[in-house]
Design an enzyme around this catalytic site. Structure first.
Site, PDB file in Angstrom:
ATOM      1  N   GLU A 158       0.716  -1.090   0.181  1.00  0.00           N
ATOM      2  CA  GLU A 158       0.058   0.275  -0.003  1.00  0.00           C
ATOM      3  C   GLU A 158       0.941   1.281   0.037  1.00  0.00           C
ATOM      4  OE1 GLU A 158      -3.072  -0.511   3.120  1.00  0.00           O
ATOM      5  OE2 GLU A 158      -4.269  -1.608   1.539  1.00  0.00           O
TER       6      GLU A 158
HETATM    7  C1  HEC Z   1      -3.492   1.274  -1.449  1.00  0.00           C
HETATM    8  C2  HEC Z   1      -4.867   1.600  -1.194  1.00  0.00           C
HETATM    9  C3  HEC Z   1      -5.017   1.860   0.192  1.00  0.00           C
HETATM   10  C4  HEC Z   1      -4.377   3.061   0.963  1.00  0.00           C
HETATM   11  C5  HEC Z   1      -3.103   3.785   0.485  1.00  0.00           C
HETATM   12  C6  HEC Z   1      -5.001   3.116   2.291  1.00  0.00           C
HETATM   13  N1  HEC Z   1      -5.736   2.105   2.302  1.00  0.00           N
HETATM   14 FE1  HEC Z   1      -7.365   1.914   3.719  1.00  0.00          FE
HETATM   15  N2  HEC Z   1      -7.897   0.085   2.901  1.00  0.00           N
HETATM   16  C7  HEC Z   1      -7.360  -0.534   1.870  1.00  0.00           C
HETATM   17  C8  HEC Z   1      -7.732  -1.972   1.808  1.00  0.00           C
HETATM   18  C9  HEC Z   1      -7.535  -2.690   0.619  1.00  0.00           C
HETATM   19  C10 HEC Z   1      -8.357  -2.236   2.969  1.00  0.00           C
HETATM   20  C11 HEC Z   1      -9.071  -3.502   3.234  1.00  0.00           C
HETATM   21  C12 HEC Z   1      -7.808  -4.319   3.835  1.00  0.00           C
HETATM   22  C13 HEC Z   1      -8.092  -5.558   4.481  1.00  0.00           C
HETATM   23  O1  HEC Z   1      -9.196  -5.722   5.181  1.00  0.00           O
HETATM   24  O2  HEC Z   1      -7.228  -6.384   4.638  1.00  0.00           O
HETATM   25  C14 HEC Z   1      -8.630  -0.852   3.627  1.00  0.00           C
HETATM   26  C15 HEC Z   1      -9.079  -0.779   4.958  1.00  0.00           C
HETATM   27  C16 HEC Z   1      -9.200   0.418   5.515  1.00  0.00           C
HETATM   28  C17 HEC Z   1     -10.053   0.773   6.851  1.00  0.00           C
HETATM   29  C18 HEC Z   1     -11.003  -0.340   7.406  1.00  0.00           C
HETATM   30  C19 HEC Z   1     -12.447   0.108   6.873  1.00  0.00           C
HETATM   31  C20 HEC Z   1     -13.152  -1.039   7.642  1.00  0.00           C
HETATM   32  O3  HEC Z   1     -14.551  -0.897   7.341  1.00  0.00           O
HETATM   33  O4  HEC Z   1     -12.919  -1.958   8.297  1.00  0.00           O
HETATM   34  C21 HEC Z   1      -9.871   2.095   7.073  1.00  0.00           C
HETATM   35  C22 HEC Z   1     -10.711   2.971   8.330  1.00  0.00           C
HETATM   36  C23 HEC Z   1      -8.897   2.480   6.332  1.00  0.00           C
HETATM   37  N3  HEC Z   1      -8.588   1.609   5.351  1.00  0.00           N
HETATM   38  C24 HEC Z   1      -8.296   3.696   6.509  1.00  0.00           C
HETATM   39  C25 HEC Z   1      -7.079   4.012   5.854  1.00  0.00           C
HETATM   40  C26 HEC Z   1      -6.282   5.199   6.196  1.00  0.00           C
HETATM   41  C27 HEC Z   1      -6.432   6.189   7.284  1.00  0.00           C
HETATM   42  C28 HEC Z   1      -5.195   5.191   5.346  1.00  0.00           C
HETATM   43  C29 HEC Z   1      -3.903   6.094   5.299  1.00  0.00           C
HETATM   44  C30 HEC Z   1      -3.059   6.052   6.460  1.00  0.00           C
HETATM   45  C31 HEC Z   1      -5.695   3.955   4.204  1.00  0.00           C
HETATM   46  N4  HEC Z   1      -6.711   3.750   4.825  1.00  0.00           N
HETATM   47  C32 HEC Z   1      -4.731   3.996   3.234  1.00  0.00           C
HETATM   48  C33 HEC Z   1      -6.616   0.324   1.052  1.00  0.00           C
HETATM   49  C34 HEC Z   1      -5.962   1.368   1.208  1.00  0.00           C
END
Ligand code: HEC
Ligand code: HEC
Length: 457
Positions: free
Chosen positions: A213
């Protein structure tokens, strides 16, 4: 009409003709008798003959009606014909699966609170929100300085997702899971598809260090990137007090505080629960009832329609930081259906053990679900209707029209030497459409408008 039905109809028709002929003959001979030998009483025989004939006609009529009824389109009579789905002894591998209890007790529907709860050690303040927002949009938190949280969670006029099947991080690397929306994540008591993070603070530390990521080598490296930008120092002092140092923990706290403002308590469903009885269409109301009676609520429950979420005890009050917890992890797919193979649903086993033959997943929120395709942990499914079919069959063991599941399942437990019978929901195409209509009522008015405005551009 099947040949069998036609056969029945022929029998019915023949019976009517025969009966009518008999009556005519009897009445005729009776009249002849009456005409020839006036005076000799024969009224008894006439009544008997008429009664007999009428009986035969009535019986034939019934037979014809039943035959016609069974020839009606199936869904018209499915409701009264549940018993037609005969019991089936399930394969031994299923017998360990506990039957899903259908909620009989009254289910309480809740509107989304107007504010999200915050943990005592990270109260939400305007200063923290401003800082967190800036960090959320800052690509310098990634190794290649080109991926921000907002790259995958589009919240400026967007629905908090990246609209990809699975996300793309630094250097164009593709991850294995679909990005859930950050809208209303603040009401989730556990985060990620497999529920591995216990708070937003905890969660926010994941992506920067994830090699696919954002790819940063350490939390300290992330903090250093933030220190490198002099603009952040006053913002941190405003948010956390004079003289506080910039740490990875505080970066995560500020981002979490900002995320607690990303909430949508303005869905038609919320307006309905708050008292606007016109907020839902008849189809949505039917869907709402089905969502409860078929047992979707046994998993997707509470104001956030998830497994473990925060609640407000009284509308208008700030939500209490207590999670309603109906056990947030579930086996998925629960029952064997062809969908598992079609959408490759068992390759990733989530929180399942090393030898699991299928995944264990957190029950996700269904807020704004109509606005956030594609669906499921691997983003394999594009249509919401298809997801509802998958849920109904694989999580509830429902029968959908001719679909191969069975309305009534008999479980055999070899350990306890017990047999138990469970009624599974029987749904038709219209029920599925009503459930989808209800899910549409969980879409925020504001978000839907923004999405529509964007599409017009
Ligand atoms: C490359 C794409 C990407 C980036 C950059 C990213 N995310 Fe995500 N995010 C995801 C993915 C894919 C998941 C699910 C991963 C898993 O469940 O294993 C996720 C899950 C989440 C969730 C959980 C939501 C839930 O319903 O459980 C949150 C909150 C979140 N991200 C916030 C953030 C924050 C804050 C950042 C920056 C610090 C960030 N993400 C950066 C792709 C990204
Ligand atoms: C036994 C628990 C259970 C029941 C019952 C259940 N679900 Fe689910 N639902 C889940 C789980 C677990 C997931 C996540 C699946 C995954 O990891 O891909 C999910 C995912 C979903 C999704 C996709 C969410 C997304 O963002 O991709 C929808 C929509 C959904 N469920 C609707 C329903 C409906 C409608 C019903 C009733 C017909 C229902 N569910 C019944 C456990 C359940």
């Amino acid at each position: 009409m099947s040949p069998e039905d036609i056969g029945f109809l022929l029998v019915g028709f023949t019976a009517v003709v025969v009966a009518a002929t008999v009556i005519v003959m009897l009445v005729k001979s009776e009249l002849a008798v009456a005409a020839g030998e006036v005076g000799k009483s024969s009224g008894g025989r006439l009544v008997l003959a008429v009664a007999l004939g009428m009986g035969v006609i009535a019986f034939s009529f019934k037979l014809t009606v039943f035959t016609l009824m069974s020839a009606l389109p199936k869904q018209t009579i499915d409701r009264v014909m549940v018993e037609r789905h005969f019991a089936q002894i399930v394969p031994a591998s299923w017998s360990t699966m506990p039957p899903i209890p259908l909620k009989e007790e009254p289910y309480q529907w809740q509107a989304l609170p107007y504010t999200a709860p915050a943990p005592p050690d990270n109260p939400t303040t305007p200063e923290k929100i401003a800082l967190g927002k800036r960090l959320f949009f800052d690509p310098n938190l990634s190794l290649t300085r080109d991926v921000a949280c907002a790259s995958c969670h589009d919240v400026t006029g967007g629905t908090g997702i990246d609209s990809r099947r699975t996300s793309m991080g630094i250097r164009g690397q593709i991850g294995g899971r679909n990005a859930p929306t950050v809208w209303n994540a603040a009401f989730q008591a556990v985060l990620f598809w497999d529920g591995r993070a216990a708070s937003l603070e905890d969660q926010a530390k994941g992506p920067p260090l994830n090699p696919i990521e954002m790819g940063m080598p350490s939390g300290e490296a992330v903090a250093q990137r933030v220190r490198d930008n002099p603009a952040y120092e006053p913002l941190f002092e405003d948010a956390f007090g004079m003289g506080t140092s910039i740490t990875f923990d505080r970066v995560a706290q500020a981002i979490a505080a900002y995320e607690r403002t990303l909430i949508t308590p303005d869905a038609p469903y919320d307006r309905f629960v708050r008292g606007d009885r016109t907020a839902l269409t008849p189809a949505q109301l039917r869907g709402m009832a089905l969502f409860q009676t078929t047992g979707c609520v046994s998993c997707h429950s509470g104001a956030n329609f998830s497994g473990a979420s925060f609640v407000n005890l009284k509308d208008g009050d700030p939500p209490a930081a207590v999670a309603i917890d109906n056990g947030f992890l579930r086996m998925f797919p629960g029952n064997d259906t062809p969908y598992a193979q079609k959408y490759n649903l068992t390759a990733d086993i989530g929180a399942g053990g090393p030898n699991a033959d299928r995944g264990v997943w957190r029950i996700p929120s269904l807020r704004n679900v109509a606005l956030t395709p594609p669906y499921l942990h691997n983003g394999a499914v594009d249509s919401l209707e298809e997801v509802v079919r998958i849920m109904a069959t694989s999580q509830l063991g429902a029968t959908i029209d001719g679909n191969s599941q069975h309305g009534r399942v008999v479980f055999w437990s070899p350990e306890q030497q017990r047999v138990s019978k469970v009624d599974r929901p029987v749904l038709n195409d219209r029920d599925i459409k009503d459930l989808v209509a209800f899910l549409n009522s969980l879409s925020s008015d504001g978000l839907a408008q923004q999405v529509a405005a964007r599409q017009r551009k």
